[in-house]
Design an enzyme around this catalytic site. Sequence first.
Site, mmCIF file in Angstrom:
data_model
loop_
_atom_site.group_PDB
_atom_site.id
_atom_site.type_symbol
_atom_site.label_atom_id
_atom_site.label_comp_id
_atom_site.label_asym_id
_atom_site.label_seq_id
_atom_site.Cartn_x
_atom_site.Cartn_y
_atom_site.Cartn_z
ATOM 1 N N ASP A 12 0.906 -1.020 0.103
ATOM 2 C CA ASP A 12 0.141 0.056 -0.047
ATOM 3 C C ASP A 12 0.854 1.295 -0.228
ATOM 4 O O ASP A 12 0.469 2.560 0.362
ATOM 5 C CB ASP A 12 -1.123 0.113 1.168
ATOM 6 C CG ASP A 12 -1.654 -1.177 1.358
ATOM 7 O OD1 ASP A 12 -2.141 -1.847 0.267
ATOM 8 O OD2 ASP A 12 -1.938 -1.731 2.325
ATOM 9 N N HIS A 40 -4.533 -2.118 -5.630
ATOM 10 C CA HIS A 40 -4.151 -0.955 -5.927
ATOM 11 C C HIS A 40 -5.213 0.196 -6.062
ATOM 12 O O HIS A 40 -6.000 -0.235 -6.979
ATOM 13 C CB HIS A 40 -3.228 -1.098 -7.270
ATOM 14 C CG HIS A 40 -2.039 -2.019 -7.298
ATOM 15 N ND1 HIS A 40 -0.980 -1.998 -6.488
ATOM 16 C CD2 HIS A 40 -1.827 -3.275 -7.965
ATOM 17 C CE1 HIS A 40 -0.150 -2.811 -6.581
ATOM 18 N NE2 HIS A 40 -0.631 -3.764 -7.499
HETATM 19 P P1 GDP Z 1 -0.360 0.029 -3.841
HETATM 20 O O1 GDP Z 1 -0.858 -1.335 -3.435
HETATM 21 O O2 GDP Z 1 1.050 0.081 -3.275
HETATM 22 O O3 GDP Z 1 -0.605 0.184 -5.096
HETATM 23 O O4 GDP Z 1 -0.992 1.214 -2.813
HETATM 24 P P2 GDP Z 1 -2.673 1.297 -2.707
HETATM 25 O O5 GDP Z 1 -3.309 1.876 -3.785
HETATM 26 O O6 GDP Z 1 -3.355 0.242 -1.998
HETATM 27 O O7 GDP Z 1 -2.780 2.421 -1.559
HETATM 28 C C1 GDP Z 1 -2.170 3.645 -1.758
HETATM 29 C C2 GDP Z 1 -3.103 4.923 -1.505
HETATM 30 O O8 GDP Z 1 -2.867 5.912 -1.370
HETATM 31 C C3 GDP Z 1 -4.135 4.711 -2.342
HETATM 32 O O9 GDP Z 1 -5.596 5.276 -1.813
HETATM 33 C C4 GDP Z 1 -3.822 5.815 -3.535
HETATM 34 O O10 GDP Z 1 -4.924 6.602 -4.050
HETATM 35 C C5 GDP Z 1 -3.277 6.811 -2.357
HETATM 36 N N1 GDP Z 1 -2.139 7.448 -2.917
HETATM 37 C C6 GDP Z 1 -0.999 7.167 -3.713
HETATM 38 N N2 GDP Z 1 -0.147 8.229 -3.736
HETATM 39 C C7 GDP Z 1 -0.505 9.150 -3.054
HETATM 40 C C8 GDP Z 1 -0.118 10.686 -2.696
HETATM 41 O O11 GDP Z 1 0.883 10.946 -2.993
HETATM 42 N N3 GDP Z 1 -1.046 11.482 -1.836
HETATM 43 C C9 GDP Z 1 -2.144 10.773 -1.192
HETATM 44 N N4 GDP Z 1 -2.943 11.666 -0.544
HETATM 45 N N5 GDP Z 1 -2.803 9.567 -1.613
HETATM 46 C C10 GDP Z 1 -2.035 8.977 -2.533
#
Ligand code: GDP
Length: 426
Positions: A12, A40
Amino acid sequence: MVRAIVGANWGDEGKGKITDMLAQTSDVVVRFQGGHNAGHTIINDYGRFSLHLLPSGIFNDNTTCILGNGVALDIGKFIEELESVLAQGIPTPKILVSDRAQILMPYHVLFDTYEEERLAGRSFGSTKSGIAPFFSDKFAKVGFQVNELFMPEEELRARVANVVEKKNIELKYLYNKPELSVDEVFGQLMKYKEMIAPYVADTAKFLNDAIKAGKTILLEGQLGTLKDPDHGIYPMVTSSSTLAAYGAVGAGIPPYEIKDIITVVKAYSSAVGAGAFVSEIFGDEAEELRKRGGDKGEYGATTGRPRRVGWFDAVATRYGVQRQGATQVALTVLDVLGYLDELHLCVGYEIDGEIVKDFPVTWKLEKAKPVYKTMPGWKCDIRGIKEYDKLPKECRDYIEEIERQIECPIKMVSNGPGRNEIIFRK
Ligand code: GDP
């Protein structure tokens, strides 16, 4: 050119966002491990998406998306997810599924549930997606590869009979649950054959040809270093390797072709499931961060479970970055920290009265207490900023302290969930 996008922490970290962003200029995006057990979140011109099994490149017309041989393929979930993103209005993506991918069967999900039931309070916090029983079967050589759906039916039926015999012993004597029948499992496989047939290809050959032709390829990891079965917090780990190195195996390409390993690091910590989490915070302080975190709070994209949250852990992250072999770091979700008066960074662990800087093995990690360095907050909203120099000084100091601690250049800073909310650093 092959690049991997992987996580340094517990997952995440925002890999989906970085992959979606870089996929716009990539010819191929490959999932090389894991299954549909994690998610994701991607926010772009088409809307907000939770992807589980589909590669984060599906939004680009000219990108081919591949589910590599290393993936745990739940064919039902794959079709369901594809239909759901199509219903959200995206153009039909080009998807290929490896003929050597293993099939996650409905009975793997049952076994996962039965095992969690058996363990009760001692469970690992499985998402009950069947991932652990699936990988056990893969390595016990009682699984099915996609290509086997296309073998002569009688041969496949004989394989099924062998598998069912073994599974039924466990069902009956270990779990005391209803047994499987050969007809039922064989019938399921025939249904899967029809569903998956349009997508099946020799994806390793496709990728090796693409490398020769000079195409740009992205390997998209799921979860992060600390969930790796060898290098993570065993046994509170996932069942397939989360490391960039495994990208070569799970996609079927030469390891030396992976030239760039973008390791995604989150500006604070979050984790799902059980296991030691040294810089974890609790109570109101945690609830505040959880509410503000990510794009809609820190709740699992697959399960909706509240994620555990904590301060940035430099000990765990330096280790995570090193085990990935990171060539650069993308620091994400920095914008949500703008409300804090001060930030704490975990820069050491105290274990039995001794301060350690190197990430320990799990039973020692369980005893670790965080040693914090405190830094002033920047107390403003940094969303919308496009240039590094325009960030408040306190914010740059935080980034640069993290960079020093993790010993790897931070070349991208993500200051919002949207595709274009990114600051590139020279
Ligand atoms: P992954 O499994 O690594 O792809 O991560 P996830 O998608 O599960 O979790 C990352 C969360 O952070 C998601 O809700 C994204 O929309 C959000 N996100 C990613 N980058 C940023 C950022 O720079 N700022 C904010 N506020 N949210 C972000």
